[in-house]
Each structure stands twice: as C-alpha cells, then as structure tokens.
Design an enzyme around this catalytic site. Structure first.
Site, PDB file in Angstrom:
ATOM      1  N   ARG A   7     -26.031  35.307   1.518  1.00 26.79           N
ATOM      2  CA  ARG A   7     -26.363  36.449   0.070  1.00 26.79           C
ATOM      3  C   ARG A   7     -27.668  35.417  -0.362  1.00 26.79           C
ATOM      4  NH1 ARG A   7     -22.842  33.156  -4.534  1.00 26.79           N
ATOM      5  NH2 ARG A   7     -22.879  31.177  -3.132  1.00 26.79           N
ATOM      6  N   HIS A  39      -0.146  32.504  11.817  1.00 29.25           N
ATOM      7  CA  HIS A  39      -0.888  30.901  13.618  1.00 29.25           C
ATOM      8  C   HIS A  39      -1.343  29.936  12.332  1.00 29.25           C
ATOM      9  CE1 HIS A  39      -4.142  30.012  16.035  1.00 29.25           C
ATOM     10  NE2 HIS A  39      -4.760  29.665  14.597  1.00 29.25           N
ATOM     11  N   ASN A  40      -1.915  30.260  11.294  1.00 23.60           N
ATOM     12  CA  ASN A  40      -2.412  28.875  10.781  1.00 23.60           C
ATOM     13  C   ASN A  40      -0.444  27.704   9.692  1.00 23.60           C
ATOM     14  OD1 ASN A  40      -4.717  29.110  10.963  1.00 23.60           O
ATOM     15  ND2 ASN A  40      -5.120  29.782   8.749  1.00 23.60           N
ATOM     16  N   LYS A  48      -2.354  36.237  10.954  1.00 26.26           N
ATOM     17  CA  LYS A  48      -3.626  34.453  11.096  1.00 26.26           C
ATOM     18  C   LYS A  48      -2.954  33.475  10.222  1.00 26.26           C
ATOM     19  CE  LYS A  48      -6.835  31.652  11.452  1.00 26.26           C
ATOM     20  NZ  LYS A  48      -7.729  31.380  11.245  1.00 26.26           N
ATOM     21  N   ALA A 104     -22.885  30.225   7.286  1.00 25.48           N
ATOM     22  CA  ALA A 104     -21.951  28.890   7.458  1.00 25.48           C
ATOM     23  C   ALA A 104     -21.568  28.552   8.761  1.00 25.48           C
ATOM     24  CB  ALA A 104     -21.114  28.836   6.520  1.00 25.48           C
ATOM     25  N   VAL A 105     -20.750  27.859   8.572  1.00 26.87           N
ATOM     26  CA  VAL A 105     -20.448  27.120  10.021  1.00 26.87           C
ATOM     27  C   VAL A 105     -20.441  28.271  10.765  1.00 26.87           C
ATOM     28  CG1 VAL A 105     -18.699  26.346   9.942  1.00 26.87           C
ATOM     29  CG2 VAL A 105     -19.252  25.328  11.426  1.00 26.87           C
ATOM     30  N   GLU A 135       1.088  25.897  12.991  1.00 23.91           N
ATOM     31  CA  GLU A 135      -0.280  25.047  12.865  1.00 23.91           C
ATOM     32  C   GLU A 135      -0.305  23.738  12.359  1.00 23.91           C
ATOM     33  OE1 GLU A 135      -4.110  25.732  12.150  1.00 23.91           O
ATOM     34  OE2 GLU A 135      -5.633  24.300  13.358  1.00 23.91           O
ATOM     35  N   LYS A 161     -16.691  32.510   2.090  1.00 24.75           N
ATOM     36  CA  LYS A 161     -15.367  32.436   1.374  1.00 24.75           C
ATOM     37  C   LYS A 161     -14.633  33.055   1.252  1.00 24.75           C
ATOM     38  CE  LYS A 161     -14.177  29.127  -2.288  1.00 24.75           C
ATOM     39  NZ  LYS A 161     -15.250  28.215  -3.419  1.00 24.75           N
ATOM     40  N   ALA A 162     -12.937  33.555   1.368  1.00 22.50           N
ATOM     41  CA  ALA A 162     -12.031  34.766   1.459  1.00 22.50           C
ATOM     42  C   ALA A 162     -12.643  34.128  -0.434  1.00 22.50           C
ATOM     43  CB  ALA A 162     -11.570  33.751   1.460  1.00 22.50           C
ATOM     44  N   SER A 209     -10.134  32.330  14.687  1.00 27.70           N
ATOM     45  CA  SER A 209      -9.325  31.163  15.063  1.00 27.70           C
ATOM     46  C   SER A 209      -9.856  30.071  16.535  1.00 27.70           C
ATOM     47  CB  SER A 209      -7.900  30.988  15.876  1.00 27.70           C
ATOM     48  OG  SER A 209      -7.217  29.610  16.312  1.00 27.70           O
ATOM     49  N   GLY A 210     -10.127  29.066  16.264  1.00 27.51           N
ATOM     50  CA  GLY A 210     -11.245  27.935  16.906  1.00 27.51           C
ATOM     51  C   GLY A 210     -11.640  27.256  15.819  1.00 27.51           C
ATOM     52  N   GLY A 211     -11.839  27.202  15.078  1.00 24.61           N
ATOM     53  CA  GLY A 211     -13.000  26.572  14.016  1.00 24.61           C
ATOM     54  C   GLY A 211     -14.573  26.920  14.470  1.00 24.61           C
ATOM     55  N   GLY A 225     -23.189  36.109   6.405  1.00 29.76           N
ATOM     56  CA  GLY A 225     -22.593  34.631   6.325  1.00 29.76           C
ATOM     57  C   GLY A 225     -23.540  33.879   7.260  1.00 29.76           C
TER      58      GLY A 225
END
Ligand code: NBP
Length: 269
Positions: free
Chosen positions: A36, A188-189, A185, A14-15, A192, A78-79, A131-133, A12
């Site tokens: 992918r 946690h979300n 998590k 991505a970012v 937030e 992506k989940a 967590s933490g982006g 994966g």
C-alpha cells in the site's frame, strides 16, 4: 503493456511478506512485490531484494499486468478490513480462473465469506495458514492452504518448494475447502498458546512454590527439552531463563514468553 514476467505477486511488504518473497526467489520463482505504501516497494528493491529476480509494482494495475496467467496473487497484510480492501480492488482487474491467496491470520469465517464472494465472480480463493514467524517465512514455513481446490494445482509447486520439510516431506498440503486453512491455523495457534500457558504455570510453580532461581529453572527446561517435551518453545524457555540482561536480571526481550514471565513477576499470573 508490461511484460508478463512474474510467477506470483505478493502484496504486503512487512516482515512476513518480505521474507516469503525472498524465500520464493531462492526457489527460482519470479515474484512481483507490492505494498500500500509504495515507498516500501522501492526500499525493498534497493535493499534486501537487490540483485535478485524480484520485480516491483507501484499500482495494482501494474502488478496484475506483470503476472503470468492464471494470475496468482498472495496477500500478506493485517487481517480484517485490509484484506477485504485489496480483494475489492483486485476483482475488477482479474480474469476468471485467476487466484487470490490470503496468507495472513484471517478469521476462518471471513475466509468462508470471501470464498463465496469470489466464486460468484469466477475467481479462485485460497486462505492459507502460514506458521513459523519471520524465520519460517524466510527459510521454510509450515503452510496450510484451503479454499477453492481448483487453485491447488496452480500453487502446489510454489508452496511445496518454499515450505519447511520434515524428513524431506513438505510441511504443506491441501487441508480442505472454504475456511479450512485458516481453521487449521487457528487450532494450531490455540495449541501453541495453551503450551505457552503451561510453560508459564510451570515457571510460576517453580519460582513462587519451590523458590528456584532462573539458572535452576533453565536447567529443568533444558532437561525437559532432551526428552518427551523436546520442542521449540521448551528450548527457547531454557534459553530465556539462562539469558542475563546487562543488569543481571531476567531476559527482557519482547516475546510472548518473556512478557508472561513478567506478569508472574508482577503477581498477576
Ligand atoms: P502486519 O500484520 O504488521 O501488517 C503490515 C502490512 O499490512 C503492511 O503491508 C501494511 O501496509 C498493511 N496494511 C495495514 Br497494517 N493496514 C492496511 C490497510 N488498511 N490497507 C492496506 N494495507 C494495510 O504484517 P506482518 O507481521 O508481516 O503479518 C502479515 C500477516 O501475516 C498478518 O495477518 C499476520 O497476522 C500474519 N502472520 C504474522 C506472523 C508474524 O510472525 N509476524 C506469523 C504468521 C502469520 P503499509 O506498509 O502501507 O502500512
């Protein structure tokens, strides 16, 4: 056969994936990167990962062959269906005792189901909150791993080296069995998002009830950030309210707090 050089593979790019790989590399781990869309592997190796120890793979077979044993494979996509898709493709390529870690925002009941599915195959499964982006992934996320505890001794050193530290204590420990990591998590979300809702309600009251402008509100949030409410969200709210776009209006960045402020502006708070 490819040389078994990599400590861990990460699927994966991505970012989140790219930043976590760079973080692992900084801490001395050799990571094999896969995605992918394999063009992204080449692009990553030629840019951000250039002159690092990071290696790439263009197929799952190649990726698995590059891993030291027991193999450690982290999925950051992506989940949902994408995670199941990768698990199904990995199962026939792995040996008993190998470890799959899902670091995405998976629903915790999916993680429970996957733990059971992989236990039946003799594989170890970990669902970890991350967590933490983007910034956290690059320089120190909070990590919440749970699932098959036998996997923990094999991933502990990697996870605790790359995570954030609070007074030199790692912001990462084993949180429990099955879907515990993703459950934590989720809580946690929830906290937030509750916090962001409170911030937006405070904004709404100050703006429409008290008629305060953005600079005045920013001052209030700055003061709040110096006391009991000191936190990342209060700090960025003060900064968002202070920020002037070129036309002098409120910040129009694409973030959750800004978009909620705009909902207030439009009268649909
Ligand atoms: P995204 O959630 O945007 O996912 C992009 C990745 O998923 C790419 O590697 C993409 O491959 C792959 N992918 C998709 Br989309 N559909 C796929 C499919 N059907 N089969 C295989 N691969 C597929 O990436 P992200 O923002 O880096 O987040 C990764 C995970 O981390 C997510 O679960 C997210 O919720 C979680 N998370 C994100 C943040 C954050 O701040 N962004 C923070 C904490 C946790 P492709 O390149 O081939 O399309």
């Amino acid at each position: 056969m490819a040389e078994q050089v990599a400590d861990i593979a990460l699927i994966g790019l991505a970012v989140m994936g790219q930043n976590l790989i760079l973080n692992m590399n900084d801490h001395g781990w050799v990571v094999c990167a896969y995605n992918r869309t394999t063009e992204k592997v080449d692009k990553f190796l030629a840019s951000e990962a250039k002159d690092t120890k990071i290696v790439g793979a263009h197929s799952l077979q190649e990726m698995v062959a590059k891993l030291k044993k027991p193999r450690r494979i982290m999925i950051l996509v992506k989940a949902g269906a994408a995670v199941d898709g990768f698990i199904d493709k990995l199962i026939p390529l792995l040996d008993k005792g190998d470890i799959i870690i899902d670091g995405g925002n998976s629903e915790y009941q999916d993680t429970q189901r996957r733990c059971q599915q992989l236990a039946e195959k003799g594989l170890l499964y970990v669902g970890s909150g991350v967590s933490g982006g983007e910034e956290g992934a690059r320089f120190g996320p909070s990590l919440m791993p749970g699932g098959h505890k036998e996997a923990w001794p094999h991933i502990k050193d990697i996870f605790q080296s790359i995570c954030a530290k609070s007074d030199s204590e790692p912001c990462c420990d084993w949180v429990g069995e099955d879907g515990a990591g993703h459950y934590v998590k989720m809580v946690h979300n929830g906290i937030e998002y509750g916090d962001m809702q409170l911030i937006c309600e405070a904004y709404h009251l100050m703006k429409t009830g008290l008629g305060m402008d953005c600079d005045e509100m920013s001052e209030v949030f700055t003061k709040w950030n110096q006391g009991e409410l000191d936190s990342f969200l209060i700090e960025i709210t003060a900064n968002i309210l202070k920020f002037k776009d070129t036309d002098g209006t409120l910040c129009q960045q694409d973030c959750v707090i800004c978009s909620r402020f705009y909902a207030v502006e439009r009268g649909c708070s």
